[in-house]
Design a protein around this motif. Structure first.
Motif, PDB file in Angstrom:
ATOM      1  N   VAL A 180      -2.879  12.465  -3.405  1.00 51.89           N
ATOM      2  CA  VAL A 180      -3.278  11.190  -2.804  1.00 51.89           C
ATOM      3  C   VAL A 180      -2.958  11.250  -1.321  1.00 51.89           C
ATOM      4  O   VAL A 180      -1.810  11.412  -0.928  1.00 51.89           O
ATOM      5  N   GLN A 181      -3.983  11.104  -0.493  1.00 54.47           N
ATOM      6  CA  GLN A 181      -3.795  11.169   0.954  1.00 54.47           C
ATOM      7  C   GLN A 181      -3.498   9.809   1.574  1.00 54.47           C
ATOM      8  O   GLN A 181      -2.699   9.695   2.498  1.00 54.47           O
ATOM      9  N   GLN A 182      -4.126   8.764   1.071  1.00 53.93           N
ATOM     10  CA  GLN A 182      -3.899   7.426   1.637  1.00 53.93           C
ATOM     11  C   GLN A 182      -4.364   6.361   0.651  1.00 53.93           C
ATOM     12  O   GLN A 182      -5.350   6.544  -0.058  1.00 53.93           O
ATOM     13  N   VAL A 183      -3.604   5.252   0.643  1.00 54.08           N
ATOM     14  CA  VAL A 183      -3.951   4.085  -0.166  1.00 54.08           C
ATOM     15  C   VAL A 183      -4.020   2.881   0.767  1.00 54.08           C
ATOM     16  O   VAL A 183      -3.107   2.660   1.568  1.00 54.08           O
ATOM     17  N   ASN A 184      -5.087   2.101   0.676  1.00 54.31           N
ATOM     18  CA  ASN A 184      -5.271   0.916   1.513  1.00 54.31           C
ATOM     19  C   ASN A 184      -5.498  -0.304   0.634  1.00 54.31           C
ATOM     20  O   ASN A 184      -6.257  -0.234  -0.346  1.00 54.31           O
ATOM     21  N   ILE A 185      -4.833  -1.410   1.013  1.00 55.65           N
ATOM     22  CA  ILE A 185      -5.117  -2.705   0.384  1.00 55.65           C
ATOM     23  C   ILE A 185      -6.191  -3.359   1.255  1.00 55.65           C
ATOM     24  O   ILE A 185      -5.905  -3.911   2.315  1.00 55.65           O
ATOM     25  N   GLU A 186      -7.439  -3.271   0.830  1.00 49.58           N
ATOM     26  CA  GLU A 186      -8.545  -3.733   1.659  1.00 49.58           C
ATOM     27  C   GLU A 186      -8.657  -5.251   1.695  1.00 49.58           C
ATOM     28  O   GLU A 186      -8.973  -5.833   2.733  1.00 49.58           O
ATOM     29  N   LYS A 187      -8.402  -5.904   0.572  1.00 53.39           N
ATOM     30  CA  LYS A 187      -8.593  -7.353   0.536  1.00 53.39           C
ATOM     31  C   LYS A 187      -7.713  -7.954  -0.539  1.00 53.39           C
ATOM     32  O   LYS A 187      -7.563  -7.379  -1.623  1.00 53.39           O
ATOM     33  N   THR A 188      -7.132  -9.089  -0.240  1.00 53.98           N
ATOM     34  CA  THR A 188      -6.356  -9.859  -1.212  1.00 53.98           C
ATOM     35  C   THR A 188      -6.807 -11.304  -1.140  1.00 53.98           C
ATOM     36  O   THR A 188      -6.725 -11.922  -0.084  1.00 53.98           O
ATOM     37  N   ASP A 189      -7.286 -11.818  -2.245  1.00 51.42           N
ATOM     38  CA  ASP A 189      -7.803 -13.186  -2.301  1.00 51.42           C
ATOM     39  C   ASP A 189      -7.181 -13.925  -3.475  1.00 51.42           C
ATOM     40  O   ASP A 189      -6.939 -13.326  -4.542  1.00 51.42           O
ATOM     41  N   PRO A 190      -6.931 -15.207  -3.301  1.00 54.66           N
ATOM     42  CA  PRO A 190      -6.478 -16.009  -4.444  1.00 54.66           C
ATOM     43  C   PRO A 190      -7.631 -16.243  -5.398  1.00 54.66           C
ATOM     44  O   PRO A 190      -8.800 -16.047  -5.048  1.00 54.66           O
ATOM     45  N   PRO A 191      -7.369 -16.688  -6.609  1.00 55.72           N
ATOM     46  CA  PRO A 191      -8.460 -16.995  -7.542  1.00 55.72           C
ATOM     47  C   PRO A 191      -9.380 -18.071  -6.978  1.00 55.72           C
ATOM     48  O   PRO A 191      -8.993 -18.889  -6.145  1.00 55.72           O
ATOM     49  N   ALA A 192     -10.623 -18.073  -7.439  1.00 58.09           N
ATOM     50  CA  ALA A 192     -11.625 -19.002  -6.909  1.00 58.09           C
ATOM     51  C   ALA A 192     -11.237 -20.459  -7.119  1.00 58.09           C
ATOM     52  O   ALA A 192     -11.598 -21.328  -6.324  1.00 58.09           O
ATOM     53  N   ALA A 193     -10.482 -20.757  -8.193  1.00 53.43           N
ATOM     54  CA  ALA A 193     -10.126 -22.148  -8.489  1.00 53.43           C
ATOM     55  C   ALA A 193      -9.194 -22.746  -7.438  1.00 53.43           C
ATOM     56  O   ALA A 193      -9.202 -23.958  -7.219  1.00 53.43           O
ATOM     57  N   VAL A 194      -8.393 -21.932  -6.798  1.00 56.06           N
ATOM     58  CA  VAL A 194      -7.423 -22.446  -5.820  1.00 56.06           C
ATOM     59  C   VAL A 194      -7.699 -21.924  -4.418  1.00 56.06           C
ATOM     60  O   VAL A 194      -6.851 -22.030  -3.541  1.00 56.06           O
ATOM     61  N   LYS A 195      -8.889 -21.366  -4.211  1.00 59.86           N
ATOM     62  CA  LYS A 195      -9.188 -20.764  -2.909  1.00 59.86           C
ATOM     63  C   LYS A 195      -9.215 -21.806  -1.793  1.00 59.86           C
ATOM     64  O   LYS A 195      -8.734 -21.557  -0.683  1.00 59.86           O
ATOM     65  N   ALA A 219       0.828  -1.208   0.000  1.00 63.21           N
ATOM     66  CA  ALA A 219       0.000   0.000   0.000  1.00 63.21           C
ATOM     67  C   ALA A 219       0.865   1.263   0.000  1.00 63.21           C
ATOM     68  O   ALA A 219       0.570   2.228  -0.726  1.00 63.21           O
ATOM     69  N   GLN A 220       1.928   1.283   0.782  1.00 63.57           N
ATOM     70  CA  GLN A 220       2.809   2.450   0.814  1.00 63.57           C
ATOM     71  C   GLN A 220       3.502   2.666  -0.531  1.00 63.57           C
ATOM     72  O   GLN A 220       3.594   3.798  -1.020  1.00 63.57           O
ATOM     73  N   GLU A 221       3.976   1.585  -1.132  1.00 63.15           N
ATOM     74  CA  GLU A 221       4.649   1.708  -2.426  1.00 63.15           C
ATOM     75  C   GLU A 221       3.676   2.143  -3.522  1.00 63.15           C
ATOM     76  O   GLU A 221       4.034   2.953  -4.394  1.00 63.15           O
ATOM     77  N   VAL A 222       2.446   1.640  -3.474  1.00 63.02           N
ATOM     78  CA  VAL A 222       1.441   2.050  -4.462  1.00 63.02           C
ATOM     79  C   VAL A 222       1.131   3.537  -4.316  1.00 63.02           C
ATOM     80  O   VAL A 222       1.017   4.266  -5.318  1.00 63.02           O
ATOM     81  N   GLN A 223       1.008   4.035  -3.077  1.00 65.08           N
ATOM     82  CA  GLN A 223       0.738   5.453  -2.871  1.00 65.08           C
ATOM     83  C   GLN A 223       1.864   6.326  -3.418  1.00 65.08           C
ATOM     84  O   GLN A 223       1.612   7.335  -4.086  1.00 65.08           O
ATOM     85  N   THR A 224       3.102   5.934  -3.158  1.00 62.86           N
ATOM     86  CA  THR A 224       4.236   6.719  -3.658  1.00 62.86           C
ATOM     87  C   THR A 224       4.268   6.733  -5.176  1.00 62.86           C
ATOM     88  O   THR A 224       4.431   7.797  -5.806  1.00 62.86           O
ATOM     89  N   ARG A 225       4.109   5.579  -5.784  1.00 69.22           N
ATOM     90  CA  ARG A 225       4.173   5.493  -7.253  1.00 69.22           C
ATOM     91  C   ARG A 225       2.973   6.191  -7.889  1.00 69.22           C
ATOM     92  O   ARG A 225       3.112   6.851  -8.928  1.00 69.22           O
ATOM     93  N   LEU A 226       1.792   6.077  -7.276  1.00 70.38           N
ATOM     94  CA  LEU A 226       0.604   6.742  -7.805  1.00 70.38           C
ATOM     95  C   LEU A 226       0.761   8.254  -7.806  1.00 70.38           C
ATOM     96  O   LEU A 226       0.415   8.929  -8.787  1.00 70.38           O
ATOM     97  N   GLN A 227       1.298   8.806  -6.717  1.00 70.46           N
ATOM     98  CA  GLN A 227       1.495  10.251  -6.658  1.00 70.46           C
ATOM     99  C   GLN A 227       2.504  10.714  -7.698  1.00 70.46           C
ATOM    100  O   GLN A 227       2.340  11.784  -8.297  1.00 70.46           O
ATOM    101  N   GLN A 228       3.522   9.918  -7.937  1.00 72.09           N
ATOM    102  CA  GLN A 228       4.497  10.265  -8.969  1.00 72.09           C
ATOM    103  C   GLN A 228       3.837  10.329 -10.348  1.00 72.09           C
ATOM    104  O   GLN A 228       4.092  11.249 -11.139  1.00 72.09           O
ATOM    105  N   ILE A 229       2.975   9.368 -10.650  1.00 74.05           N
ATOM    106  CA  ILE A 229       2.294   9.362 -11.949  1.00 74.05           C
ATOM    107  C   ILE A 229       1.379  10.571 -12.077  1.00 74.05           C
ATOM    108  O   ILE A 229       1.356  11.251 -13.116  1.00 74.05           O
ATOM    109  N   LEU A 230       0.615  10.885 -11.038  1.00 73.20           N
ATOM    110  CA  LEU A 230      -0.287  12.034 -11.091  1.00 73.20           C
ATOM    111  C   LEU A 230       0.481  13.343 -11.223  1.00 73.20           C
ATOM    112  O   LEU A 230       0.016  14.276 -11.894  1.00 73.20           O
TER     113      LEU A 230
END
Length: 360
Positions: free
Chosen positions: A213-228, A193-204
């Motif tokens: 960009v004030q804050q970026v959160n990784i709310e959920k990470t799930d594997p694909p349904a086939a291997v869940k 999340a921290q790296e995404v926020q830094t890179r996103l601000q650079q692009i903007l």
């Protein structure tokens, strides 16, 4: 009723301000009054008839003009709140950025863009990403942002928020591609999340979108349904591993202090034994020194005394004595244990006999 004819206002006082009808008459005189006055009596009569015909039309035009000015002023003057800013474009070119309070624009000529620059906005999206170890993971990311530069927000990018969405997806794919599946799903989410926020601000900032960009959160990470299901088993095994590790650490925290206490007790016992041995040795040395002095004074007596003491010490701990007879080859055995037991019985019988005599 005409107030000017009475020279009074509706409350009975004199009015110093010019009447609206007076103004209309003056404008009508300027427009057509001179032509009517040049023609004598007939001309004046004709002029008066002509003036009576033109005066209502002029008055209507003036009313319409004043009404238009009022409407135009209402469209040109506006107010901005404390959190709002406005960008004015005149003939399609940037003219100025207006702050809070009353502001003016040329209605019909100037284009106005008003935005709330203190409002925190939120955007969330879910995408399938490819990790460093070539696994697919579904990541839900949310970003909180606000407008930092309204001029750039309005002029530089056609749709800044669409650019923000595309920039989030690009930054997320780049960062997730540098991390493994385990890091993305477990312990590495905060770092991602921290790296995404830094890179996103650079692009903007590169595209000058005017967004912060004030804050970026990784709310959920799930594997694909086939291997869940398989991944859930892995997660459960990892949780069991952590549970066992915690139990082992808790046991270590209890057993280690106990072992340290026992070690300290043994060390103290050893130190006490050391002092005891040293003290005994020093006592033996002192006793031997005294015995040596006595031996030097009377060797034979001291030797016999030492022999007697040694025999007493040895014989006091045994129940059988072997006596060597000089006159023969036989050895005599003295069973002291049986003799002592028999002696105790004899003493007990004698005690009973004495007790019986006393009773008689």
């Amino acid at each position: 009723m005409n107030w000017d004819n009475q020279n009074k206002d509706p409350w009975g006082g004199k009015s110093d301000a010019p009447d609206f009808d007076e103004l209309v008459k003056k404008f009508s005189t300027i427009l057509g009054g001179k032509k009517s006055s040049s023609g004598g009596s007939g001309g004046s009569s004709g002029g008066s008839s002509g003036g009576s015909f033109k005066l209502p039309t002029t008055r209507i035009l003036l009313y319409a003009l004043f009404g238009f000015l009022i409407v135009y002023a209402s469209q040109s003057i506006y107010q901005l709140d404390a959190s709002e800013r406005a960008v004015i474009l005149r003939f399609g070119k940037f003219y100025e950025e207006q702050q809070e309070g009353l502001n003016f624009r040329l209605a019909g000529i100037d284009e106005r863009y008003i935005e709330n620059v203190s409002l925190t906005r939120r955007y969330s999206q879910t995408n399938s990403m490819l990790t460093k170890d070539e696994n697919i993971v579904d990541v839900t990311v949310s970003a909180q942002y606000r407008i930092a530069n309204l001029k750039d927000f309005v002029l530089n990018v056609k749709d800044p928020e669409l650019s923000l969405r595309q920039a989030i997806e690009s930054a997320l794919r780049h960062v997730v591609g540098d991390n493994s599946l385990e890091q993305t799903l477990t312990v590495g989410r905060e770092k991602i999340a921290q790296e995404v926020q830094t890179r996103l601000q650079q692009i903007l900032d590169i595209y000058a979108t005017g967004l912060l960009v004030q804050q970026v959160n990784i709310e959920k990470t799930d594997p694909p349904a086939a291997v869940k299901d398989a991944f859930d088993d892995v997660v459960a095994a990892r949780e069991d591993k952590e549970k066992l590790q915690n139990e082992a650490e808790r046991y270590a925290l209890t057993i280690v202090p106990e072992a340290r206490g026992q070690a300290q007790a043994r060390i103290r016992n050893a130190e006490g034994y050391l002092l005891e041995v040293i003290a005994n040795a020093e006592g033996e040395v002192g006793r031997f020194t005294q015995l040596l002095e006595e031996y030097q004074k009377a060797p034979e007596v001291t030797r016999d005394r030492m022999y007697i003491d040694a025999m007493q010490k040895v014989l006091s701990s045994t129940t059988k004595i072997m006596i060597d007879i000089d006159s023969g080859n036989n050895l005599m055995l003295l069973p002291l244990d049986k003799m002592m037991d028999q002696g105790n019985k004899i003493d007990l019988n004698q005690f009973r006999l004495r007790q019986g005599d006393q009773d008689e």
